[in-house]
Write a protein that holds these residues in place. Structure first.
Motif, PDB file in Angstrom:
ATOM      1  N   SER A 195      66.157   6.545  22.775  1.00 13.33           N
ATOM      2  CA  SER A 195      66.081   7.997  22.863  1.00 13.33           C
ATOM      3  C   SER A 195      65.916   8.558  21.449  1.00 13.33           C
ATOM      4  O   SER A 195      66.572   8.104  20.515  1.00 13.33           O
ATOM      5  N   TYR A 196      65.018   9.551  21.310  1.00 15.91           N
ATOM      6  CA  TYR A 196      64.774  10.118  19.978  1.00 15.91           C
ATOM      7  C   TYR A 196      64.165  11.497  20.103  1.00 15.91           C
ATOM      8  O   TYR A 196      63.244  11.719  20.899  1.00 15.91           O
ATOM      9  N   SER A 197      64.689  12.428  19.330  1.00 13.54           N
ATOM     10  CA  SER A 197      64.129  13.778  19.280  1.00 13.54           C
ATOM     11  C   SER A 197      64.677  14.492  18.059  1.00 13.54           C
ATOM     12  O   SER A 197      65.544  13.977  17.345  1.00 13.54           O
ATOM     13  N   ASN A 200      68.290  14.552  18.412  1.00 15.81           N
ATOM     14  CA  ASN A 200      68.942  13.254  18.574  1.00 15.81           C
ATOM     15  C   ASN A 200      68.287  12.258  17.626  1.00 15.81           C
ATOM     16  O   ASN A 200      67.310  11.601  17.973  1.00 15.81           O
ATOM     17  N   ARG A 201      68.842  12.158  16.417  1.00 20.31           N
ATOM     18  CA  ARG A 201      68.223  11.355  15.359  1.00 20.31           C
ATOM     19  C   ARG A 201      69.013  10.080  15.065  1.00 20.31           C
ATOM     20  O   ARG A 201      68.976   9.542  13.967  1.00 20.31           O
ATOM     21  N   ARG A 202      69.699   9.589  16.078  1.00 15.83           N
ATOM     22  CA  ARG A 202      70.546   8.408  15.858  1.00 15.83           C
ATOM     23  C   ARG A 202      69.761   7.207  15.337  1.00 15.83           C
ATOM     24  O   ARG A 202      70.276   6.434  14.531  1.00 15.83           O
ATOM     25  N   SER A 223      62.617  10.846  25.891  1.00 10.37           N
ATOM     26  CA  SER A 223      63.267  12.160  25.722  1.00 10.37           C
ATOM     27  C   SER A 223      62.956  12.823  24.381  1.00 10.37           C
ATOM     28  O   SER A 223      63.852  13.364  23.720  1.00 10.37           O
ATOM     29  N   GLN A 226      64.134  16.265  24.401  1.00  8.67           N
ATOM     30  CA  GLN A 226      65.569  16.399  24.669  1.00  8.67           C
ATOM     31  C   GLN A 226      65.812  17.035  26.046  1.00  8.67           C
ATOM     32  O   GLN A 226      66.495  18.029  26.188  1.00  8.67           O
ATOM     33  N   ASP A 254      75.317  22.166  26.630  1.00 10.25           N
ATOM     34  CA  ASP A 254      74.249  21.769  25.710  1.00 10.25           C
ATOM     35  C   ASP A 254      73.532  22.976  25.115  1.00 10.25           C
ATOM     36  O   ASP A 254      72.752  22.828  24.178  1.00 10.25           O
ATOM     37  N   THR A 259      73.202  25.361  18.899  1.00 11.44           N
ATOM     38  CA  THR A 259      71.989  24.681  19.352  1.00 11.44           C
ATOM     39  C   THR A 259      70.880  25.677  19.640  1.00 11.44           C
ATOM     40  O   THR A 259      69.724  25.479  19.228  1.00 11.44           O
TER      41      THR A 259
END
Length: 331
Positions: A195-197, A200-202, A223, A226, A254, A259
Motif C-alpha cells: 500500500s502506498y499513497s 501512507n508513506r510507510r 490504494s 487512499q 479518517d 487530514t
C-alpha cells in the motif's frame, strides 16, 4: 455484441519494466478489489474492463477474496474473459493472490503450502484459466516458516499454474528474506505489492524500493488514492454512497480536520497544475521510476478515463514536490 479491442491501444500507455525481469507493466493497472463483486451491474463492469484494455491497461489485478462475496471478482473477470477477452489472453497480465481467509478451518488462510495451492486451483476455476501471470502471497504469515510459503510459490511456478511469483504486504526485511529464498530456489521474486499513497508513506521509511532494487524485483502499489480520500469525493462532505459511508476500510475518523486540511491544500496544488486531486496523487506516486505500476479501481468508465489521463500530465517540478512535502509533513 462482439468486442474488438481498439487498434491504437498501445500508442498512449506508458509501460515500465518490473525490476530486472522481461515483464513490462502499464504505469496504471486495473484492480478489481471493490467494484467487481455481486450487486454491481455486469454491463458497467464490462464497460470498465473493455475501456481499460482499449487504453493499454494490460494488467488486471485480483485476489481470491475480492468481491463481495469472496471469489466474486474472479468469477466476474472469468466471465469477461470468456465473452470478450479470450482472443487477447496473451496480451493480458493477470494476477491473483491468497493469504486472507477464504474458507473455514486451519487451511483456509495465511501461508501454508496446503492453502496456497488449493486457493490458486480454486482461483483458476473461477477465472477459467490454465495459469495466471503472477501469483502472490497476499500477506506474511508469522506462524509458517517463510521457506514453506516461498517453496509453495516456487512449486506453483514450476507446475505452470503461474508464470511468476509475488508477495504483498511484506516489510522490507521480510521481502529481503523472501527474495533470497526464492532466488536460491531458482524462481526469482518478480513483484511486491504494498500500500502506498501521499497519506501512507510507510514504504519510504522502510526503504522497500531499495530492497526491491537490490533483489531485482518490481513494485506495484495499491490504494494510491487512499481509498478515495485523495480525490474530490470528500471535499464537500461525505456522500451517502462513498466508502466512508459504506465500507469497513474507511470511516469518519479518517476525515479529521488535519487530514482534510492537507487534502484541500493538495487540491489547490493540483488545480495549479490543471489536474484533479486524484491525477496529482497518481503523478506523485509514480515519480520514482522504480515504481513499476499503480493499481487503480474504477466504478465508472468516466472515473477510469480521468485517472488514466494522469499519465498525460507534466512531471512534477522540484518546487511542486517541495510544496507537496510541506503539506504532507510540514515545512
Amino acid at each position: 455484441m462482439s468486442y474488438f479491442a481498439a487498434d491504437d491501444r498501445y500508442e498512449t500507455m506508458t509501460y515500465r519494466r518490473a525490476g530486472r525481469s522481461g515483464v513490462r507493466l502499464p504505469a496504471l493497472s486495473l484492480g478489481l478489489w471493490h467494484n467487481f463483486g455481486d450487486g454491481r451491474p455486469f454491463e458497467r463492469q464490462r464497460a470498465i474492463v473493455r475501456r481499460a484494455f482499449d487504453r493499454g491497461v494490460t494488467h488486471i489485478d485480483l485476489a481470491n477474496n475480492y468481491g463481495p462475496p469472496p471469489g466474486a471478482a474472479e468469477e466476474t473477470f472469468g466471465r469477461l474473459l470468456a465473452t470478450d477477452l479470450r482472443p487477447y489472453r496473451d496480451e493480458l497480465f493477470v494476477s491473483t493472490k491468497a493469504g486472507y481467509e477464504m474458507w473455514a478451518g486451519p487451511y483456509g488462510e495465511w501461508g501454508s503450502k496446503k492453502y496456497l495451492v488449493a486457493s490458486l486451483d480454486q482461483s483458476l476455476r473461477r477465472l477459467g484459466l490454465d495459469y495466471v501471470d503472477v501469483f502472490y502471497s497476499h500477506r506474511f504469515d508469522p506462524d509458517t516458516p517463510l521457506e514453506e510459503t516461498m517453496g509453495a510459490l516456487d512449486a506453483i511456478v514450476r507446475s505452470g499454474k503461474a508464470l511468476y511469483a509475488g508477495i504483498s504486504n511484506y516489510t522490507a526485511e521480510q521481502t529481503a528474506q523472501a527474495a533470497r529464498i526464492l532466488r536460491d530456489l531458482g524462481t526469482p521474486l518478480l513483484l511486491h505489492q504494498p500500500s502506498y499513497s501521499m497519506l501512507n508513506r510507510r514504504i519510504e521509511h522502510d526503504r522497500l524500493l531499495d530492497t526491491l532494487a537490490e533483489a531485482g524485483a518490481g513494485c506495484v502499489a495499491y490504494s494510491p488514492l487512499q481509498q478515495g480520500l485523495l480525490t474530490d469525493r470528500y471535499l464537500h462532505g461525505v456522500p451517502a454512497d462513498s466508502r466512508v459511508a459504506t465500507s469497513v476500510f474507511l470511516n469518519t475518523s479518517d476525515l479529521d480536520d488535519a487530514t482534510m486540511g492537507r487534502i484541500r491544500a493538495l487540491d489547490e496544488i493540483a488545480a495549479g497544475r490543471k489536474q484533479s486531486l486524484a491525477q496529482l496523487a497518481l503523478t506523485w506516486a509514480l515519480r520514482d521510476e522504480r515504481m513499476t505500476s499503480l493499481i487503480i479501481g474504477a466504478s465508472s468508465v468516466e472515473q477510469l478515463d480521468t485517472n488514466l489521463d494522469a499519465l498525460h500530465g507534466a512531471p512534477l517540478t522540484g518546487d511542486e514536490l517541495a510544496a507537496i512535502d510541506t503539506v504532507l509533513v510540514g515545512g
